[in-house]
Design a protein around this motif. Structure first.
Motif, mmCIF file in Angstrom:
data_model
loop_
_atom_site.group_PDB
_atom_site.id
_atom_site.type_symbol
_atom_site.label_atom_id
_atom_site.label_comp_id
_atom_site.label_asym_id
_atom_site.label_seq_id
_atom_site.Cartn_x
_atom_site.Cartn_y
_atom_site.Cartn_z
ATOM 1 N N THR A 247 -3.066 12.423 9.974
ATOM 2 C CA THR A 247 -2.747 11.652 8.761
ATOM 3 C C THR A 247 -3.636 10.424 8.546
ATOM 4 O O THR A 247 -3.440 9.689 7.585
ATOM 5 N N HIS A 248 -4.572 10.199 9.453
ATOM 6 C CA HIS A 248 -5.455 9.027 9.336
ATOM 7 C C HIS A 248 -6.922 9.429 9.449
ATOM 8 O O HIS A 248 -7.253 10.409 10.108
ATOM 9 N N PHE A 249 -7.796 8.617 8.859
ATOM 10 C CA PHE A 249 -9.222 8.718 9.145
ATOM 11 C C PHE A 249 -9.461 8.367 10.609
ATOM 12 O O PHE A 249 -8.826 7.445 11.143
ATOM 13 N N THR B 238 -10.441 -1.052 10.138
ATOM 14 C CA THR B 238 -9.166 -1.685 10.477
ATOM 15 C C THR B 238 -8.112 -0.625 10.768
ATOM 16 O O THR B 238 -8.410 0.570 10.837
ATOM 17 N N HIS B 239 -6.846 -1.052 10.991
ATOM 18 C CA HIS B 239 -5.744 -0.135 11.343
ATOM 19 C C HIS B 239 -6.113 0.655 12.598
ATOM 20 O O HIS B 239 -6.002 1.883 12.655
ATOM 21 N N VAL B 240 -6.550 -0.074 13.626
ATOM 22 C CA VAL B 240 -7.141 0.517 14.828
ATOM 23 C C VAL B 240 -6.101 0.593 15.951
ATOM 24 O O VAL B 240 -5.283 -0.313 16.122
ATOM 25 N N THR C 184 0.837 -1.199 0.000
ATOM 26 C CA THR C 184 0.000 0.000 0.000
ATOM 27 C C THR C 184 0.872 1.248 0.000
ATOM 28 O O THR C 184 0.584 2.216 -0.698
ATOM 29 N N HIS C 185 1.944 1.238 0.811
ATOM 30 C CA HIS C 185 2.858 2.383 0.900
ATOM 31 C C HIS C 185 4.074 1.984 1.717
ATOM 32 O O HIS C 185 4.159 0.875 2.231
ATOM 33 N N GLU C 186 5.004 2.923 1.842
ATOM 34 C CA GLU C 186 6.335 2.583 2.364
ATOM 35 C C GLU C 186 6.470 2.692 3.880
ATOM 36 O O GLU C 186 7.541 2.394 4.414
ATOM 37 N N PRO D 60 -6.107 0.593 4.207
ATOM 38 C CA PRO D 60 -5.740 0.642 5.625
ATOM 39 C C PRO D 60 -5.238 1.996 6.110
ATOM 40 O O PRO D 60 -5.361 2.298 7.287
ATOM 41 N N ASP D 61 -4.655 2.802 5.232
ATOM 42 C CA ASP D 61 -4.108 4.102 5.637
ATOM 43 C C ASP D 61 -4.632 5.169 4.699
ATOM 44 O O ASP D 61 -4.349 5.140 3.499
ATOM 45 N N ILE D 62 -5.397 6.127 5.254
ATOM 46 C CA ILE D 62 -5.970 7.187 4.409
ATOM 47 C C ILE D 62 -6.301 8.393 5.269
ATOM 48 O O ILE D 62 -6.763 8.262 6.394
ATOM 49 N N LEU E 234 6.842 2.121 7.771
ATOM 50 C CA LEU E 234 7.546 0.962 8.316
ATOM 51 C C LEU E 234 6.601 -0.112 8.853
ATOM 52 O O LEU E 234 6.942 -1.297 8.837
ATOM 53 N N ASP E 235 5.419 0.283 9.339
ATOM 54 C CA ASP E 235 4.485 -0.736 9.850
ATOM 55 C C ASP E 235 3.903 -1.591 8.714
ATOM 56 O O ASP E 235 3.206 -2.574 8.970
ATOM 57 N N HIS E 236 4.207 -1.233 7.464
ATOM 58 C CA HIS E 236 3.714 -2.009 6.316
ATOM 59 C C HIS E 236 4.833 -2.706 5.539
ATOM 60 O O HIS E 236 4.562 -3.423 4.573
ATOM 61 N N THR E 237 6.074 -2.446 5.936
ATOM 62 C CA THR E 237 7.194 -2.947 5.118
ATOM 63 C C THR E 237 8.242 -3.766 5.875
ATOM 64 O O THR E 237 8.917 -4.598 5.269
#
Ligand SMILES: [Zn+2]
Ligand SMILES: [Zn+2]
Ligand SMILES: [Zn+2]
Length: 259
Positions: free
Chosen positions: A206-208, A228-230, A74-76, A175-177, A78-81
Motif C-alpha cells: 500500500t506504500h511506495f 518521508t513516511h519512513v 490527507t486521509h483517515e 506522505p501516503d501513496i 489512524l497515524d494521520h488522525t
C-alpha cells in the motif's frame, strides 16, 4: 515565501518501533527517531497543519506551536488522525471555529470518530470546534496560501496529497501513496520541492518503496525532492547515500525554506 517544517517523518509505527531491537531502532542519531508523519506549512501570514498525528502533542511542545489557521487531512488512517484531541490547545486561543479541510471520505470518518466535536450544539470553548470543509479535490485558499489537493491511490481509502503555493513558490506533500493516477501527475510536475512516501527498500502493498519514489521524482523533476513516511528498515545515513543528488531524506524537525 513558504516555510515547511517536518513535525514527523515516520510511518504508522513511528521509529523506534515498540519492542524492536534492530540497528535503526537502537540508533542514537536523532535523524533515525521518527514521529508519525505530520507537516507545518507557513507563509508570512498563515500557518497550516497537515494531519493530526498521534505525536501532535510532543511535536507542538518541541516547536512551541501554539496556533494554526487551519488543519488539512490527507486521509483517515489512524497515524494521520488520532492526535485530533490535541488541537484543543489551538482552539483555546481562538474565538472562531478552526477551519478543517478534507476529502469527503476522510471527513465522514472524522465525524464518526470525533462526533462530539462536529456536533452543532458543541459551543464549549474547551473542545475543538472545527469548521469542516469537504474540498472535493478542488483547489482552495487559506490566508495567502493556495492549496491544490492531489488525488492519489493508497490502500482502500480516499487519499490526497497537497501542493502549497505562496509568493511564487511551490511545495508538494504526498506522505501516503501506492500509485499516482495519470490525471494527478501534472499537478506535481516541476515544483520547488516535493516530499513523498518512501516507507522502505522492499516493495510494499500500500506504500511506495524508496525506488518507486526515486523513479517518480525523476519524472516529475522537483528542484528538491524529499523522502518521508519512513519506517525502521531505513537508516538515515544509508538512505542519504543511496538517493540521487536532488533527493534527500526528510527527518523530524527539518525545515525547508523556499523564498
Ligand atoms: Zn500514514
Ligand atoms: Zn526496528
Ligand atoms: Zn495511510
Amino acid at each position: 515565501m513558504l516555510n515547511v517544517l517536518f513535525l514527523g517523518s515516520g510511518t504508522s509505527t513511528g521509529v523506534p518501533v515498540i519492542g524492536c531491537n534492530c540497528e535503526v531502532c537502537r540508533s542514537t542519531d536523532p535523524r533515525n527517531k521518527r514521529w508519525r508523519s505530520s507537516l507545518l506549512v507557513r507563509s508570512a501570514t498563515t500557518t497550516l497543519l497537515v494531519d493530526s498525528c498521534p505525536d501532535l502533542r510532543a511535536q507542538a511542545l518541541r516547536h512551541n506551536l501554539t496556533a494554526i489557521d487551519a488543519v488539512l487531512y490527507t486521509h483517515e488512517h489512524l497515524d494521520h488522525t488520532t492526535g485530533f484531541d490535541e488541537m484543543r490547545a489551538f482552539c483555546w486561543r481562538r474565538t472562531e471555529r478552526l477551519p478543517l479541510y478534507a476529502g469527503a471520505g476522510c471527513l465522514s470518518m472524522l465525524k464518526k470518530m470525533f462526533g462530539w466535536a462536529f456536533d452543532e450544539s458543541n459551543t464549549y470553548q474547551g473542545y475543538i470546534r472545527p469548521a469542516a470543509h469537504d474540498h472535493g479535490g478542488q483547489p482552495f485558499t487559506v490566508g495567502d496560501i493556495e492549496v491544490t489537493p492531489v488525488r492519489v491511490l493508497h490502500a482502500t481509502v480516499e487519499t490526497y496529497g497537497y501542493v502549497f503555493r505562496s509568493g511564487g513558490r511551490s511545495f508538494g506533500y504526498v506522505p501516503d501513496i501506492q500509485e499516482l493516477p495519470a490525471e494527478s501527475e501534472p499537478l506535481l510536475e516541476n515544483l520547488d520541492a516535493l516530499a513523498m512516501d518512501g516507507l522502505r527498500y522492499r516493495p510494499h502493498r500500500t506504500h511506495f518503496c524508496v525506488d518507486d519514489t526515486v523513479a517518480l521524482m525523476q519524472k516529475l523533476r522537483p528542484a528538491r525532492g524529499l523522502v518521508t513516511h519512513v519506517g525502521h528498515e531505513v537508516e538515515f545515513g544509508g538512505l542519504q547515500a543511496y538517493l540521487p543528488d536532488f533527493i534527500e531524506p526528510a527527518y523530524d524537525g527539518l525545515e525547508v525554506v523556499l523564498d
